[in-house]
Design a protein around this motif. Structure first.
Motif, PDB file in Angstrom:
ATOM      1  N   LYS A  45     -26.754 -77.250 -31.164  1.00 30.99           N
ATOM      2  CA  LYS A  45     -25.957 -76.184 -30.551  1.00 30.99           C
ATOM      3  C   LYS A  45     -24.806 -76.816 -29.769  1.00 30.99           C
ATOM      4  CE  LYS A  45     -26.574 -71.909 -27.915  1.00 30.99           C
ATOM      5  NZ  LYS A  45     -27.498 -71.106 -27.093  1.00 30.99           N
ATOM      6  N   ARG A 147     -31.713 -67.947 -34.470  1.00 31.87           N
ATOM      7  CA  ARG A 147     -30.315 -67.886 -34.884  1.00 31.87           C
ATOM      8  C   ARG A 147     -30.302 -67.275 -36.276  1.00 31.87           C
ATOM      9  NH1 ARG A 147     -25.283 -70.089 -33.803  1.00 31.87           N
ATOM     10  NH2 ARG A 147     -23.958 -70.539 -35.584  1.00 31.87           N
ATOM     11  N   GLU A 269     -27.369 -65.018 -32.102  1.00 37.13           N
ATOM     12  CA  GLU A 269     -28.502 -65.619 -31.414  1.00 37.13           C
ATOM     13  C   GLU A 269     -29.212 -64.561 -30.571  1.00 37.13           C
ATOM     14  OE1 GLU A 269     -26.914 -68.849 -29.210  1.00 37.13           O
ATOM     15  OE2 GLU A 269     -26.391 -70.023 -30.985  1.00 37.13           O
TER      16      GLU A 269
END
Length: 277
Positions: A45, A147, A269
């Motif tokens: 991320k 995600r 997300e």
């Protein structure tokens, strides 16, 4: 995972604390990311749009150099005033040398200076070494996220109540803070009436969802584009407006707008326990 400072080993190399990353450093990070993904799989991320557009001021990125090559990285991200996120990586060939610990401790010192209400270290729970790294420093699991990626336009369906999307402006700062606090069950950020920088930071990349009929704001989301991909996060609807379809309508409107702009993959997300989302 909630993060707390740990001991500081002394590996061989050089630590750089940077307020911004230049083109050469960004290229080095991309090569490091590719090496880590080839070794570990999964996703890091790293929030590339944010990395490419760091503003002058606070130091948010830390890199570790070995013979001039970037082999470690830690970055700070603060899209909610009361919560700060940390993410990082170390090249597979340079692990277990204390590089990750040193980067983490440098980041922890910056976190202490900013004094957010919460600091989260983002790790892939499938990687045992990453989870152990946090636990060894007194961290504890705060939450996990899914995600999800939309690879094509969804089939036609009832869109729900009509909504309008618009970029947030300075006058929306309090609403954005209130909506995010309610959506993530955290303390609401407060602003000094004359602190325009704090207000600007609060609304950066934020899209406001409002009703068409009355023009009332009902929700928010953050949208970041990166080439042919886009990420939607910080998605929240005010508690009194939930269950009315505004979130679904806003999400459909946002994804359709992105696809018209040429975006191919759109990611969202959400918390793993948020089945409704």
């Amino acid at each position: 995972m909630r993060a707390t400072p740990g001991p500081a080993p002394s590996p061989t190399g050089e630590l750089l604390a940077l307020p911004q990353l230049d083109a050469h450093e960004l290229e080095g990070l991309a090569r490091l990311e590719a090496a880590c993904r080839d070794s570990d799989g999964g996703r890091l991320k790293l929030e590339w749009p944010t990395l490419r557009a760091r503003s002058h001021g606070a130091t948010s990125d830390f890199i570790w150099l070995s013979d001039g090559t970037i082999v470690g990285f830690a970055g700070l991200y603060q899209w909610r005033p009361v919560a700060l996120e940390v993410t990082g990586m170390v090249h597979p060939a340079y692990r277990r040398q204390g590089i990750g610990s040193t980067l983490y401790d440098a980041a922890a010192a910056e976190i202490a200076a900013r004094a957010p209400a919460m600091a989260l270290l983002v790790v892939d729970r499938r990687l045992e070494d990453s989870e152990r790294f946090v636990l060894d420093r007194g961290g504890e699991l705060d939450h996990s996220e899914h995600r999800m990626s939309q690879l094509r336009e969804p089939d036609a369906r009832d869109d729900g109540p009509p909504v309008r999307l618009r970029p947030a402006v300075l006058g929306d700062a309090e609403f954005v803070a209130e909506c995010l606090a309610a959506g993530f069950e955290e303390e609401q950020a407060r602003f000094d009436p004359v602190d325009q920088l704090a207000r600007a930071a609060q609304i950066a990349s934020v899209t406001v969802i409002e009703t068409v009929e009355a023009g009332n704001p009902v929700g928010v989301m953050k949208v970041e584009e990166d080439g042919s991909t886009a990420s939607i996060f910080g998605f929240a609807v005010m508690p009194e407006e939930r269950g009315k379809g505004y979130g679904r309508s806003g999400l459909l409107a946002a994804t359709r707008r992105l696809r018209r702009a040429g975006i191919e993959t759109i990611s969202l997300e959400v918390l793993t326990n948020n089945d409704r989302a």
